[in-house]
Design an enzyme around this catalytic site. Structure first.
Site, PDB file in Angstrom:
ATOM      1  CE  LYS A  79      -3.833   2.147   2.705  1.00  0.00           C
ATOM      2  NZ  LYS A  79      -4.845   2.080   3.854  1.00  0.00           N
ATOM      3  CB  SER A 162      -8.049   3.702   2.774  1.00  0.00           C
ATOM      4  OG  SER A 162      -7.305   3.055   3.902  1.00  0.00           O
ATOM      5  CB  SER A 186      -8.278   0.898   5.928  1.00  0.00           C
ATOM      6  OG  SER A 186      -9.029   2.102   5.841  1.00  0.00           O
TER       7      SER A 186
HETATM    8  N1  GLN Z   1     -12.962   4.310   6.466  1.00  0.00           N
HETATM    9  C1  GLN Z   1     -12.465   4.547   7.886  1.00  0.00           C
HETATM   10  C2  GLN Z   1     -12.149   6.189   7.608  1.00  0.00           C
HETATM   11  O1  GLN Z   1     -12.199   6.629   6.380  1.00  0.00           O
HETATM   12  C3  GLN Z   1     -11.224   3.783   7.983  1.00  0.00           C
HETATM   13  C4  GLN Z   1     -10.064   4.229   7.192  1.00  0.00           C
HETATM   14  C5  GLN Z   1      -8.919   3.451   7.651  1.00  0.00           C
HETATM   15  O2  GLN Z   1      -8.854   2.201   8.291  1.00  0.00           O
HETATM   16  N2  GLN Z   1      -7.498   3.908   7.107  1.00  0.00           N
HETATM   17  O3  GLN Z   1     -11.517   6.651   8.289  1.00  0.00           O
END
Ligand code: GLN
Length: 495
Positions: A79, A162, A186
């Protein structure tokens, strides 16, 4: 042989490499070619064939000497929130376009030490803020403008986020495994949306050194792969203490999670939190989850009703704490030390303002503003402090639940992957995180594995949560399930 390499998972590929049936260079070339063929998915933000092949040649030399690590020659993609020397690192932000780190993130180095070869960097939501990988601010390989990442099960749908580049690439067999980061879901949610297995370890188990910070008290690195066994192999290399570099790294020796695999599930108590099965859960997702729980029962587990009463509060708590931490973490992007700097400005303040206005995307700006607001004088007690207190109560709810059960199971998301562009209201998106946020706030390990399909033939993931440091228990449960079923072997058409 080489046309089938992408059908092999990490464990099988590692065995082929050790046995010298295939070379690391061949494996790398095969996956690089697939990444090129399927670049319409928008999964990769950076590839550098020469850099990858140089790493592969080095692994082949080690294998030839019998000195290769356990994952010698296995390709992996990271990532784009993990900094790498050999590839640019952008966190999918215009702010960091073209940035090259002078060092590798600890987890990148640890995986390289185990023998992994980096295929490239994967697309995601900007600074890991989002749940659909639609918030990327950088053009993926093969495009000249930013694109949402596509789900290989249906390219009109999101891959989750994400870590959507990670889940898309693994599902499309563009990489045998990938790293991801999970702040509020994410890794687990995109794994669920793409029909792959993903695990976020206990907070502090994997180093955050070299991981571009979103919300430091929640951020954790983890792995996405096809199977629990593959995730166990990657996670064993990725976790471990890094106390010299990361103040929240837990000083506890690394574990070999593959050792936990194979234990029978007889007597395993699976806690079913009633709050995870309320009105918000789509009926197609619920049906797949119910069938999976019945399968676990066949394997000897039993269901126990539990309650996590503050589940709903995890959304407001997370969306106060994470923007607060983000607003602080992102203040370093001032156009002076690194990152984008506006071409035209009048004075220093104007330079800061223009650089940040141009460099950050809409969702990132929204969170910086929320975070700055909740931390401001007069509001701190009402929002941030209150959220911290409720965070503690959410963690206590889990400890209470773990007196009654060994693992907790539930959906990872309320629906299957939505269509690209369908969900534009930020609050609706935040609410969809309700099943993943509680474990994040409590610092607990969580895993998602595929358990069938729901509406539109899209994959459904089951989330498993365990107490701190019980990653092995999660991986063993999912592995037992995968030994008895074939959901994790299903591949989207055309891949
Ligand atoms: N969807 C969550 C957010 O927007 C989780 C994001 C994440 O785990 N990086 O913060």
């Amino acid at each position: 042989m080489s046309t089938e390499l992408h059908q092999l998972g990490v464990a099988e590929l590692a065995a082929q490499l050790q046995g010298k049936h295939v070379s690391s260079v061949e494996a790398a070339q095969h996956f690089l070619a697939r990444a090129r063929t399927h670049q319409n998915l928008g999964a990769f933000l950076a590839v550098d064939e020469e850099a990858t092949l140089a790493q592969a040649r080095a692994q082949d030399a080690l294998i030839a000497k019998g000195a290769g690590g356990r994952l010698a020659g296995v390709p992996i993609a990271h990532k784009d929130v993990f900094v790498t020397r050999d590839f640019t690192t952008t966190a999918a932000s215009r702010m960091l376009a073209g940035y090259r780190s002078p060092f590798d993130a600890t987890i990148v180095r640890q995986l390289a030490d185990a023998g992994c070869v980096t295929l490239g960097k994967l697309n995601c939501d900007e600074f890991a803020m989002g749940g659909a990988s639609e918030n990327s601010g950088v053009a993926p390989v093969g495009f000249d403008a930013p694109q949402p990442v596509r789900n290989p099960w249906n390219s009109a749908r999101v891959p989750g986020g994400s870590s959507g580049g990670s889940s898309s690439a693994v599902a499309a067999r563009l990489a045998p495994a990938a790293t991801g980061s999970d702040t509020g879901g994410s890794i687990r949610q995109p794994a669920g949306f793409c029909g792959v297995t993903g695990i976020k370890p206990t907070y502090g188990r994997a180093s955050r050194y070299g991981m571009i910070a979103y919300a430091s008290s929640l951020d954790q690195a983890g792995a996405l792969g096809r199977s629990a066994e593959d995730c166990a192999l990657i996670l064993s290399a990725l976790c471990g203490p890094d106390v010299m570099h990361d103040a929240t790294s837990v000083d506890r020796p690394a574990e070999d999670y593959t050792q936990a695999l194979g234990a029978p599930l007889g007597g395993l108590r699976i806690g079913i939190p009633e709050e995870f099965f309320g009105d918000g859960l789509a009926s197609d997702v619920r049906a797949a989850i119910d069938a999976a729980l019945a399968e676990y029962e066949k394997l000897g587990a039993r269901r126990v009703k539990i309650s996590l009463p503050r589940t709903r509060l995890s959304v407001p708590v997370y969306y106060i704490l994470s923007p607060a931490e983000a607003s602080s973490n992102l203040s370093r992007f001032d156009g002076v030390r690194y990152g984008h700097r506006a071409a035209k400005y009048t004075d220093l303040l104007d330079m800061y303002q223009k650089s940040r206005a141009e460099g950050f995307g809409e969702e990132v700006k929204r969170r910086i503003m929320i975070g700055t607001y909740v931390l401001s004088e007069g509001y701190y007690d009402a929002y941030y402090l209150q959220a911290q207190k409720i965070r503690r109560l959410i963690a206590d709810d889990f400890q209470q639940a773990f007196t009654q059960c060994d693992v907790i199971a539930g959906p990872v998301a309320p629906t299957v992957a939505p269509a690209i562009g369908a969900q534009t209201d930020p609050v609706t998106n935040y609410l969809a995180d309700v099943y993943t946020l509680p474990a994040s706030l409590a610092g607990l390990p969580g895993l998602s594995h595929p358990v069938g399909s729901g509406a539109h033939g899209m994959p459904v993931g089951l989330q498993l949560i365990a107490n701190h440091f019980q990653e092995g228990r999660l991986l063993n449960a999912a592995h037992a399930f995968q030994q008895a079923t074939d959901f994790h072997l299903r591949t989207p058409d055309g891949y």
